[in-house]
Design an enzyme around this catalytic site. Structure first.
Site, PDB file in Angstrom:
ATOM      1  N   VAL A  48       0.856  -0.945  -0.289  1.00 24.51           N
ATOM      2  CA  VAL A  48      -0.113  -0.006  -0.187  1.00 24.51           C
ATOM      3  C   VAL A  48       1.152   0.863  -0.189  1.00 24.51           C
ATOM      4  O   VAL A  48       2.139   1.051  -0.014  1.00 24.51           O
ATOM      5  CB  VAL A  48      -1.129  -0.081   1.516  1.00 24.51           C
ATOM      6  CG1 VAL A  48      -1.682  -0.924   1.168  1.00 24.51           C
ATOM      7  CG2 VAL A  48      -0.152  -0.251   2.204  1.00 24.51           C
ATOM      8  N   LYS A  79      -3.208  14.320  -7.596  1.00 21.37           N
ATOM      9  CA  LYS A  79      -3.380  14.401  -6.919  1.00 21.37           C
ATOM     10  C   LYS A  79      -3.176  16.254  -6.316  1.00 21.37           C
ATOM     11  O   LYS A  79      -2.868  16.131  -6.212  1.00 21.37           O
ATOM     12  CB  LYS A  79      -3.009  13.435  -6.079  1.00 21.37           C
ATOM     13  CG  LYS A  79      -3.047  14.100  -4.526  1.00 21.37           C
ATOM     14  CD  LYS A  79      -3.272  13.379  -3.415  1.00 21.37           C
ATOM     15  CE  LYS A  79      -3.800  13.446  -1.611  1.00 21.37           C
ATOM     16  NZ  LYS A  79      -2.594  12.701  -0.236  1.00 21.37           N
ATOM     17  N   THR A 340       1.076  10.603   4.649  1.00 22.74           N
ATOM     18  CA  THR A 340       2.660  12.024   4.774  1.00 22.74           C
ATOM     19  C   THR A 340       3.791  10.527   4.956  1.00 22.74           C
ATOM     20  O   THR A 340       4.716  11.348   4.840  1.00 22.74           O
ATOM     21  CB  THR A 340       1.663  12.360   6.083  1.00 22.74           C
ATOM     22  OG1 THR A 340       1.538  11.389   7.151  1.00 22.74           O
ATOM     23  CG2 THR A 340       1.750  13.302   6.207  1.00 22.74           C
TER      24      THR A 340
HETATM   25  C1  LIG Z   1      -2.964   1.005   5.529  1.00 21.25           C
HETATM   26  C2  LIG Z   1      -1.903   1.647   4.817  1.00 21.25           C
HETATM   27  C3  LIG Z   1      -2.223   2.317   3.429  1.00 21.25           C
HETATM   28  C4  LIG Z   1      -0.465   3.406   3.696  1.00 21.25           C
HETATM   29  N1  LIG Z   1      -0.912   4.574   2.508  1.00 21.25           N
HETATM   30  C5  LIG Z   1       0.240   5.511   2.849  1.00 21.25           C
HETATM   31  C6  LIG Z   1      -0.196   6.333   1.342  1.00 21.25           C
HETATM   32  O1  LIG Z   1      -1.595   6.396   0.384  1.00 21.25           O
HETATM   33  N2  LIG Z   1       0.326   7.126   1.767  1.00 21.25           N
HETATM   34  C7  LIG Z   1       2.094   7.458   1.833  1.00 21.25           C
HETATM   35  O2  LIG Z   1       2.694   7.734   1.498  1.00 21.25           O
HETATM   36  N3  LIG Z   1       2.262   6.201   3.144  1.00 21.25           N
HETATM   37  C8  LIG Z   1       1.151   5.462   3.004  1.00 21.25           C
HETATM   38  N4  LIG Z   1       1.223   4.878   4.148  1.00 21.25           N
HETATM   39  C9  LIG Z   1       2.866   4.597   4.320  1.00 21.25           C
HETATM   40  C10 LIG Z   1       3.478   3.475   3.112  1.00 21.25           C
HETATM   41  O3  LIG Z   1       3.098   2.640   2.780  1.00 21.25           O
HETATM   42  C11 LIG Z   1       5.234   2.714   3.276  1.00 21.25           C
HETATM   43  O4  LIG Z   1       5.599   4.498   3.875  1.00 21.25           O
HETATM   44  C12 LIG Z   1       5.582   2.686   2.205  1.00 21.25           C
HETATM   45  O5  LIG Z   1       5.166   1.789   1.609  1.00 21.25           O
HETATM   46  C13 LIG Z   1       7.126   2.177   2.781  1.00 21.25           C
HETATM   47  O6  LIG Z   1       7.358   1.047   3.437  1.00 21.25           O
HETATM   48  P1  LIG Z   1       8.604   0.571   3.782  1.00 21.25           P
HETATM   49  O7  LIG Z   1       8.930   0.365   2.238  1.00 21.25           O
HETATM   50  O8  LIG Z   1       8.608   1.137   4.874  1.00 21.25           O
HETATM   51  O9  LIG Z   1       7.742  -1.635   4.314  1.00 21.25           O
HETATM   52  P2  LIG Z   1       7.857  -2.810   3.151  1.00 21.25           P
HETATM   53  O10 LIG Z   1       7.029  -2.131   1.878  1.00 21.25           O
HETATM   54  O11 LIG Z   1       6.728  -3.239   4.471  1.00 21.25           O
HETATM   55  O12 LIG Z   1       8.997  -3.093   2.561  1.00 21.25           O
HETATM   56  C14 LIG Z   1       9.468  -3.651   3.725  1.00 21.25           C
HETATM   57  C15 LIG Z   1      11.101  -4.697   2.962  1.00 21.25           C
HETATM   58  O13 LIG Z   1      11.500  -5.748   3.817  1.00 21.25           O
HETATM   59  C16 LIG Z   1      12.053  -6.379   3.519  1.00 21.25           C
HETATM   60  N5  LIG Z   1      12.501  -7.825   4.432  1.00 21.25           N
HETATM   61  C17 LIG Z   1      11.918  -7.499   5.190  1.00 21.25           C
HETATM   62  N6  LIG Z   1      12.309  -8.158   6.048  1.00 21.25           N
HETATM   63  C18 LIG Z   1      13.421  -8.971   5.619  1.00 21.25           C
HETATM   64  C19 LIG Z   1      14.012 -10.244   5.326  1.00 21.25           C
HETATM   65  N7  LIG Z   1      13.846 -10.732   6.606  1.00 21.25           N
HETATM   66  N8  LIG Z   1      15.230 -10.372   4.480  1.00 21.25           N
HETATM   67  C20 LIG Z   1      15.191  -9.703   3.724  1.00 21.25           C
HETATM   68  N9  LIG Z   1      13.718  -8.799   2.953  1.00 21.25           N
HETATM   69  C21 LIG Z   1      13.233  -7.946   4.345  1.00 21.25           C
HETATM   70  C22 LIG Z   1      10.484  -7.014   3.113  1.00 21.25           C
HETATM   71  O14 LIG Z   1      10.886  -8.174   1.287  1.00 21.25           O
HETATM   72  C23 LIG Z   1      10.765  -5.369   1.849  1.00 21.25           C
HETATM   73  O15 LIG Z   1      11.324  -5.388   0.551  1.00 21.25           O
HETATM   74  C24 LIG Z   1       0.530   3.239   4.101  1.00 21.25           C
HETATM   75  C25 LIG Z   1       0.544   2.211   5.093  1.00 21.25           C
HETATM   76  C26 LIG Z   1      -0.451   1.584   5.269  1.00 21.25           C
HETATM   77  C27 LIG Z   1      -0.322  -0.126   6.227  1.00 21.25           C
END
Ligand SMILES: Cc1cc2nc3c(=O)[nH]c(=O)nc-3n(C[C@H](O)[C@H](O)[C@H](O)COP(=O)(O)OP(=O)(O)OC[C@H]3O[C@@H](n4cnc5c(N)ncnc54)[C@H](O)[C@@H]3O)c2cc1C
Length: 496
Positions: A48, A79, A340
């Site tokens: 997401v 947007k 955000t």
């Molecule tokens: C319901 C919801 C709606 C959202 N909507 C918005 C929005 O509209 N606008 C906005 O700005 N933000 C939004 N966000 C936030 C946004 O989704 C995140 O900030 C963004 O996607 C970044 O996620 P991330 O990369 O931190 O984590 P993730 O996408 O979870 O990535 C984690 C990574 O770590 C890897 N990983 C984890 N453990 C291991 C391991 N043991 N070994 C190897 N790899 C591993 C996974 O494979 C993946 O590649 C939303 C969040 C949620 C929960």
């Protein structure tokens, strides 16, 4: 402070946070660094995070990303803000647009004081009549170009965005390693991270580690135990269902945020599909009921199974601990009501680049970084609480939001606005006066007074000035194409 020079950067995780970090680092500091990103396709990403705010444009400029190419490749739409529906009571609606309201340069006090005066005189209309972005959004119109000043952000496909940034990063020299991290190795004395040990047996050594592992927070929390400050007593939504549907109409240039009995529902229109989700407080709505409610509400063919995401609202106590910096969901999370999170990733990586610790990780720098991250998160937290707190909705969830005590920083803002319509933007605040004003009025706070300067303007002059602004905006909106038509000519993505 460690004397160890920093050359090898290891990014754990390849979601939006990981690839945003990789793309920015390699673009700005590439020749001086050796960057490796580890991700696991089996674990996958949160999937997401598709609505952004205008700072995304500035970040893309830093990376010299061509807007049209980026939008084509991520099926993005424009947007102009967020439509808040049912937030004060069922049937209510207001916009929080990215635009400027009125013409502040002509006024000694903020525009809304003059609007309050005009309202008292009977000709003010709606505050939104004086905002180009809001009027364009409401009319479903959009245009931009090299000289345009319209304030816009994007709706984008999160998976395609990570893929797009990955291509840029790998093309510029980032090494990607596929595999699951099994262990994080530390120096026995300093506790500094030294390597990621993968299930495959591979070891990835580094000088600086970016924890982009999402809610797992594998490095910053599971290994270093940086701590988490829980804000669930203020923002008590803790779950979301997400689902994708086929688009049934041209994309509108705004996100919809529709309140329900225990949270809200989003609708994010892309070129090829719509992202939908239902955010809820599990204390007041069961997952089964939430899932059904979302399925009942969506329009168009359902493309994916509803996926439940559970989360905690709050902040990592230290986002920079020893030689590890948390970015994205591992650094903390405030629910997506004002979209955000991606912004926070982008400002954090920009800040890291600006003071990159080439000659060793210093405590003072980490402390400064942590203080800035805290400030940013707390201000956003207050802004989100505002939406929940000022409501006149029925039901126990909303009643509790209304009656809860809120942070002192927000108490002060509410008092200032309530007394004399004063809103302010502190240094480093993400949300400007225009944002606070739109949401404060939108959520129904009626100030008891306003700046008396507004009274000094003769009523006829005020009436003419207001008519002029409204007329200019109406004409500008009228000249814009429909948003869907603009997308088709500007950045047609075709089928995904
Ligand atoms: C319901 C919801 C709606 C959202 N909507 C918005 C929005 O509209 N606008 C906005 O700005 N933000 C939004 N966000 C936030 C946004 O989704 C995140 O900030 C963004 O996607 C970044 O996620 P991330 O990369 O931190 O984590 P993730 O996408 O979870 O990535 C984690 C990574 O770590 C890897 N990983 C984890 N453990 C291991 C391991 N043991 N070994 C190897 N790899 C591993 C996974 O494979 C993946 O590649 C939303 C969040 C949620 C929960």
């Amino acid at each position: 402070m460690t004397e160890q020079r920093v050359r090898r950067v290891v990014i754990a995780g390849g979601g939006t946070a990981g690839w945003v970090a990789a793309a920015a680092l390699v673009k700005q500091l590439g020749p001086m660094l050796d960057i490796t990103l580890v991700e696991s396709d089996e674990i996958g990403t949160v999937g997401v995070g598709e609505s952004t705010i205008p700072t995304a444009r500035r970040f893309h400029q830093l990376l010299t990303i061509d807007e049209r190419i980026f939008m084509r490749e991520t099926q993005a739409s424009f947007k102009l803000g967020i439509a808040f529906e049912n937030w004060t009571r069922d049937g209510s609606r207001y916009f929080h647009s990215f635009g400027q309201i009125g013409r502040p340069s002509t006024w000694m006090a903020d525009f809304h004081h003059f609007w309050l005066e005009a309202r008292e005189k009977g000709f003010g209309g709606d505050l939104g009549d004086y905002c180009l972005e809001l009027q364009a959004a409401a009319a479903g119109r959009f245009a931009t170009g090299p000289d345009a000043t319209i304030q816009h952000a994007y709706h984008l496909d999160a998976t395609l965005y990570a893929r797009f940034l990955r291509r840029l990063s790998e093309g510029a020299g980032v090494r990607r390693v596929e595999g699951k991290i099994a262990r994080v190795e530390q120096d026995p004395e300093s506790g500094f991270l030294t390597a990621l040990a993968l299930e495959s047996g591979a070891r990835i050594e580094g000088d600086l580690f970016l924890d982009c592992t999402g809610f797992r927070a594998l490095l910053i929390e599971q290994t270093l135990g940086a701590g988490f400050e829980d804000w669930g007593h203020w923002i008590s939504t803790d779950s979301a269902f997400a689902i994708q549907t086929r688009a049934t109409e041209d994309a509108v240039p705004y996100t919809r945020a529709i309140a329900h009995q225990a949270g809200w529902r989003w609708k994010i229109p892309l070129q090829h599909r719509v992202g939908n989700g239902l955010v809820f407080c599990s204390e007041f709505l069961s997952p089964d009921a939430a899932r059904q409610q979302l399925l009942d509400a969506v329009e168009g063919e359902v493309l994916t199974e509803p996926r439940l995401i559970r989360y905690k609202t709050g902040q990592r106590r230290k986002v920079w601990d020893r030689n590890c910096i948390a970015l994205g969901l591992s650094s903390g999370f405030i629910e997506p009501l004002e979209s955000t999170s991606i912004h926070l990733i982008q400002v954090a990586i920009t800040r890291l680049i600006q003071t990159f610790p080439f000659s060793g990780v210093g405590e003072a720098q980490a402390e400064r970084f942590n203080a800035q991250a805290r400030h940013e998160m707390e201000r956003i937290r207050d802004f989100i609480i505002l939406h929940y707190h000022l409501n006149a909705r029925d039901g126990p969830f909303w009643q509790r939001c209304r009656e809860m005590s809120v942070p002192d920083t927000l108490v002060e803002r509410l008092a200032l606005f309530g007394e004399a319509a004063h809103a302010y933007q502190a240094a480093d605040d993400l949300f400007r006066v225009d944002s606070w004003v739109q949401v404060l009025f939108g959520q129904g706070l009626a100030p008891r007074g306003y700046h008396q300067l507004a009274r000094m303007m003769p009523p006829e002059e005020l009436r003419n000035a207001f008519g002029g602004i409204r007329g200019d905006i109406a004409a500008a909106v009228q000249a814009m194409p429909r948003h869907g038509d603009f997308l088709k000519s500007y950045c047609p993505a075709g089928d995904a």
